[in-house]
Design a protein around this motif. Structure first.
Motif, PDB file in Angstrom:
ATOM      1  N   LEU A 405       0.826  -1.206   0.000  1.00 41.64           N
ATOM      2  CA  LEU A 405       0.000   0.000   0.000  1.00 41.64           C
ATOM      3  C   LEU A 405       0.859   1.255   0.000  1.00 41.64           C
ATOM      4  N   ILE A 406       1.985   1.229   0.716  1.00 38.33           N
ATOM      5  CA  ILE A 406       2.905   2.389   0.728  1.00 38.33           C
ATOM      6  C   ILE A 406       3.480   2.608  -0.665  1.00 38.33           C
ATOM      7  N   ARG A 407       3.885   1.510  -1.332  1.00 35.20           N
ATOM      8  CA  ARG A 407       4.436   1.663  -2.685  1.00 35.20           C
ATOM      9  C   ARG A 407       3.368   2.203  -3.647  1.00 35.20           C
ATOM     10  N   GLN A 408       2.100   1.789  -3.471  1.00 32.32           N
ATOM     11  CA  GLN A 408       1.029   2.324  -4.316  1.00 32.32           C
ATOM     12  C   GLN A 408       0.858   3.834  -4.098  1.00 32.32           C
ATOM     13  N   LEU A 409       0.946   4.279  -2.824  1.00 28.26           N
ATOM     14  CA  LEU A 409       0.822   5.713  -2.537  1.00 28.26           C
ATOM     15  C   LEU A 409       1.948   6.515  -3.197  1.00 28.26           C
ATOM     16  N   VAL A 410       3.164   5.963  -3.150  1.00 27.26           N
ATOM     17  CA  VAL A 410       4.304   6.671  -3.739  1.00 27.26           C
ATOM     18  C   VAL A 410       4.165   6.736  -5.257  1.00 27.26           C
ATOM     19  N   ARG A 411       3.736   5.608  -5.889  1.00 30.46           N
ATOM     20  CA  ARG A 411       3.591   5.589  -7.340  1.00 30.46           C
ATOM     21  C   ARG A 411       2.463   6.498  -7.807  1.00 30.46           C
ATOM     22  N   ALA A 412       1.481   6.773  -6.931  1.00 29.42           N
ATOM     23  CA  ALA A 412       0.362   7.631  -7.304  1.00 29.42           C
ATOM     24  C   ALA A 412       0.751   9.108  -7.366  1.00 29.42           C
ATOM     25  N   GLU A 413       1.877   9.482  -6.742  1.00 30.09           N
ATOM     26  CA  GLU A 413       2.295  10.878  -6.723  1.00 30.09           C
ATOM     27  C   GLU A 413       2.944  11.255  -8.058  1.00 30.09           C
ATOM     28  N   PRO A 414       2.782  12.519  -8.511  1.00 36.13           N
ATOM     29  CA  PRO A 414       3.444  12.957  -9.749  1.00 36.13           C
ATOM     30  C   PRO A 414       4.950  13.087  -9.559  1.00 36.13           C
ATOM     31  N   ALA A 415       5.671  12.885 -10.642  1.00 39.73           N
ATOM     32  CA  ALA A 415       7.133  13.007 -10.579  1.00 39.73           C
ATOM     33  C   ALA A 415       7.504  14.441 -10.224  1.00 39.73           C
ATOM     34  N   GLY A 416       8.408  14.586  -9.289  1.00 39.75           N
ATOM     35  CA  GLY A 416       8.858  15.906  -8.866  1.00 39.75           C
ATOM     36  C   GLY A 416       8.307  16.329  -7.532  1.00 39.75           C
ATOM     37  N   ARG A 417       7.254  15.677  -7.031  1.00 40.23           N
ATOM     38  CA  ARG A 417       6.734  16.068  -5.722  1.00 40.23           C
ATOM     39  C   ARG A 417       7.578  15.410  -4.635  1.00 40.23           C
ATOM     40  N   PRO A 418       7.964  16.153  -3.606  1.00 36.73           N
ATOM     41  CA  PRO A 418       8.776  15.559  -2.531  1.00 36.73           C
ATOM     42  C   PRO A 418       7.916  14.634  -1.650  1.00 36.73           C
ATOM     43  N   VAL A 419       8.272  13.348  -1.620  1.00 36.33           N
ATOM     44  CA  VAL A 419       7.577  12.351  -0.817  1.00 36.33           C
ATOM     45  C   VAL A 419       8.591  11.723   0.126  1.00 36.33           C
ATOM     46  N   VAL A 420       8.294  11.713   1.436  1.00 38.07           N
ATOM     47  CA  VAL A 420       9.179  11.153   2.459  1.00 38.07           C
ATOM     48  C   VAL A 420       8.471   9.944   3.064  1.00 38.07           C
ATOM     49  N   VAL A 421       9.179   8.801   3.119  1.00 40.66           N
ATOM     50  CA  VAL A 421       8.612   7.557   3.673  1.00 40.66           C
ATOM     51  C   VAL A 421       9.415   7.174   4.909  1.00 40.66           C
ATOM     52  N   ALA A 422       8.721   7.060   6.068  1.00 45.52           N
ATOM     53  CA  ALA A 422       9.367   6.678   7.331  1.00 45.52           C
ATOM     54  C   ALA A 422       9.152   5.196   7.576  1.00 45.52           C
ATOM     55  N   SER A 423      10.240   4.401   7.440  1.00 41.72           N
ATOM     56  CA  SER A 423      10.158   2.953   7.660  1.00 41.72           C
ATOM     57  C   SER A 423      11.559   2.406   7.814  1.00 41.72           C
ATOM     58  N   THR A 424      11.697   1.437   8.725  1.00 42.10           N
ATOM     59  CA  THR A 424      12.987   0.766   8.907  1.00 42.10           C
ATOM     60  C   THR A 424      13.108  -0.441   7.995  1.00 42.10           C
ATOM     61  N   ASP A 425      11.992  -0.863   7.381  1.00 42.90           N
ATOM     62  CA  ASP A 425      11.993  -2.029   6.494  1.00 42.90           C
ATOM     63  C   ASP A 425      12.853  -1.732   5.264  1.00 42.90           C
ATOM     64  N   ARG A 426      13.913  -2.514   5.062  1.00 45.27           N
ATOM     65  CA  ARG A 426      14.844  -2.280   3.969  1.00 45.27           C
ATOM     66  C   ARG A 426      14.166  -2.433   2.615  1.00 45.27           C
ATOM     67  N   GLU A 427      13.259  -3.432   2.512  1.00 46.80           N
ATOM     68  CA  GLU A 427      12.569  -3.661   1.248  1.00 46.80           C
ATOM     69  C   GLU A 427      11.675  -2.481   0.899  1.00 46.80           C
ATOM     70  N   VAL A 428      10.988  -1.911   1.915  1.00 47.16           N
ATOM     71  CA  VAL A 428      10.146  -0.740   1.682  1.00 47.16           C
ATOM     72  C   VAL A 428      11.000   0.454   1.268  1.00 47.16           C
ATOM     73  N   ALA A 429      12.119   0.669   1.956  1.00 45.69           N
ATOM     74  CA  ALA A 429      12.980   1.805   1.645  1.00 45.69           C
ATOM     75  C   ALA A 429      13.517   1.722   0.224  1.00 45.69           C
ATOM     76  N   ASP A 430      13.980   0.535  -0.180  1.00 43.83           N
ATOM     77  CA  ASP A 430      14.509   0.387  -1.542  1.00 43.83           C
ATOM     78  C   ASP A 430      13.414   0.592  -2.572  1.00 43.83           C
TER      79      ASP A 430
END
Length: 452
Positions: A405-430
């Protein structure tokens, strides 16, 4: 005891002279066993034959039941035991014993009792007494059986007479009913013939009507089929047109709304970024000249060394403040990853409330858009939760993880908008980094929330 010792030789002599040539009659045998069982209790254990001593403590009834054969055998084979039983019998029935020994048994006495006492005492002529008692018992049994047979015969005769009488009356009744049934059957037969004639006429009329109805039905069915075929064709064509029209409307509507939203958001981002750059660089809007673009170091200006010194550590909460200060910044929080890093000992509902409270204050301070995502697989029931002001709360659907769901939220944003994701999960961060978002550690967010 002197009487017993004096009688023993005479008894032995009588036994030698008189011997039964047949078994004791059953009634006499039962009486003998009863006499021995009753007298048994008056003897000491030492006075009993060895094979009978085990029954010394039995009651007379149990003794007669379980030791009957053994007592009869001991009485027949042990003269001394028989003599002791005879003494007890003389004490219990002195008149009967005296009459037997004198050779004149009482005429009114029961033959079975006389025979049993004679078998135990063994007076002169005891064999005849025993045989006579057996014959008397057999005769009495035969008389009783004959009386019972006579009574049964009389009962059967009475039942036969009653059955005959009942059969006769029942036969008369059935004959009367049969005659009435025959008359009724004749009437019904006439009615049936009349009804069958009516039915045949009705069937003929029904067949004609059915033939006409089938003709009309076939014509109507042909017309209905043609109408239905045309109706289906028109409905199919209408459905195709409506579906195409609806698809076109939906495509136009969705495309317009999504593209408009993305373009507007990107435009706001660019405009606010430009304004932020103007404020950050402190560029005067009308005083900039080409000569000012020449690279040189003027007195009082920051050198590259000074600019490098402004870099922040990945664990410094000020880094998160700088990221959220970017125009149109969007903070996406991996909810349970943050709460289980910061306060795993608390229940899940308490973890959610604590995190959302801190995020609400952070959203108010930074002005950034904040979305907190929780894994729906952790839920055992629907969550009754009012999202705090400034924070969007989302739970993943069944079969979808919070990471996806987090990856879907990030992909839904337009290119160029600053999006910050707080997570310790390495797979999520990558994953979010590949989509253009800026991952930060959960510990960094927790440090920042501890200051609000």
């Amino acid at each position: 005891m002197e009487h017993a010792s004096g009688a023993e030789p005479a008894e032995s002599a009588g036994d030698a002279a008189e011997v039964l040539d047949r078994p004791l009659p059953e009634g006499v045998r039962r009486k003998v066993v009863a006499l021995v069982s009753d007298a048994f209790g008056g003897l000491t254990v030492a006075e009993l034959p060895a094979q009978l001593r085990q029954y010394a403590r039995f009651t007379p009834t149990r003794r007669a039941k379980f030791a009957g054969n053994a007592m009869a055998a001991a009485l027949e084979g042990d003269p001394l035991f028989r003599q002791r039983i005879g003494e007890r019998l003389r004490e219990a029935q002195p008149e009967l014993a005296t009459a037997l020994e004198s050779g004149s048994p009482p005429a009114a006495a029961d033959p079975v009792d006389v025979a049993a006492a004679a078998y135990v005492l063994r007076p002169v002529g005891w064999v005849k007494l025993v045989a006579a008692a057996g014959e008397e018992a057999l005769r009495a049994d035969a008389e009783r059986a004959d009386e019972a047979a006579q009574r049964e015969l009389e009962r059967l005769r009475e039942e036969l007479a009653h059955a005959r009488e009942h059969t006769k009356s029942e036969t008369e009744r059935l004959r009367t009913e049969l005659e009435a049934a025959r008359k009724e059957a004749d009437v019904l037969q006439r009615k049936l013939r009349s009804a069958l004639s009516d039915v045949k006429r009705g069937e003929a009329a029904l067949r004609r009507t059915n033939a006409e109805a089938e003709t009309f039905k076939a014509e109507a069915a042909a017309q209905v089929t043609a109408s239905e075929s045309e109706t289906r064709r028109l409905k199919a064509r209408l459905a195709e047109v409506e579906a195409g029209l609806e698809a076109s409307r939906r495509a136009v509507r969705e495309g317009r709304s999504i593209e408009d939203m993305r373009v507007r958001l990107l435009l706001d981002t660019v405009l606010e970024a430009a304004q932020g750059l103007r404020r950050e660089l402190a560029l005067p809007p009308a005083s900039l000249h080409p000569a000012d673009m020449v690279d040189a170091v003027e007195p009082g200006r920051m050198t590259p060394k000074d600019i490098a010194a402004r870099a922040l550590s990945e664990t410094d909460p000020a880094l998160l403040d700088q990221l959220l200060a970017l125009p149109q910044a969007h903070l996406v929080v991996d909810g349970y990853n943050v709460t289980k890093t910061g306060y795993p000992q608390m229940p899940l509902d308490k973890q959610r409330l604590r995190l959302l409270g801190g995020l609400s204050m952070l959203a108010a301070q930074s002005g950034a858009e904040v979305t907190c995502v929780f894994d729906g697989a952790e839920l055992v029931a629907p969550v009754l939760l009012a999202p705090p002001r400034g924070v969007r709360v989302l739970f993943s659907k069944p079969g979808v993880t919070a990471d996806e769901l987090i990856r879907q939220l990030v992909r839904a944003e337009p290119a160029g908008r600053p999006v910050v994701v707080a997570s310790t999960d390495r797979e999520v961060a990558d994953g979010v980094a590949k989509a253009g978002a800026r991952p930060v550690a959960s510990a960094l967010l927790l440090k920042r929330l501890s200051r609000v």
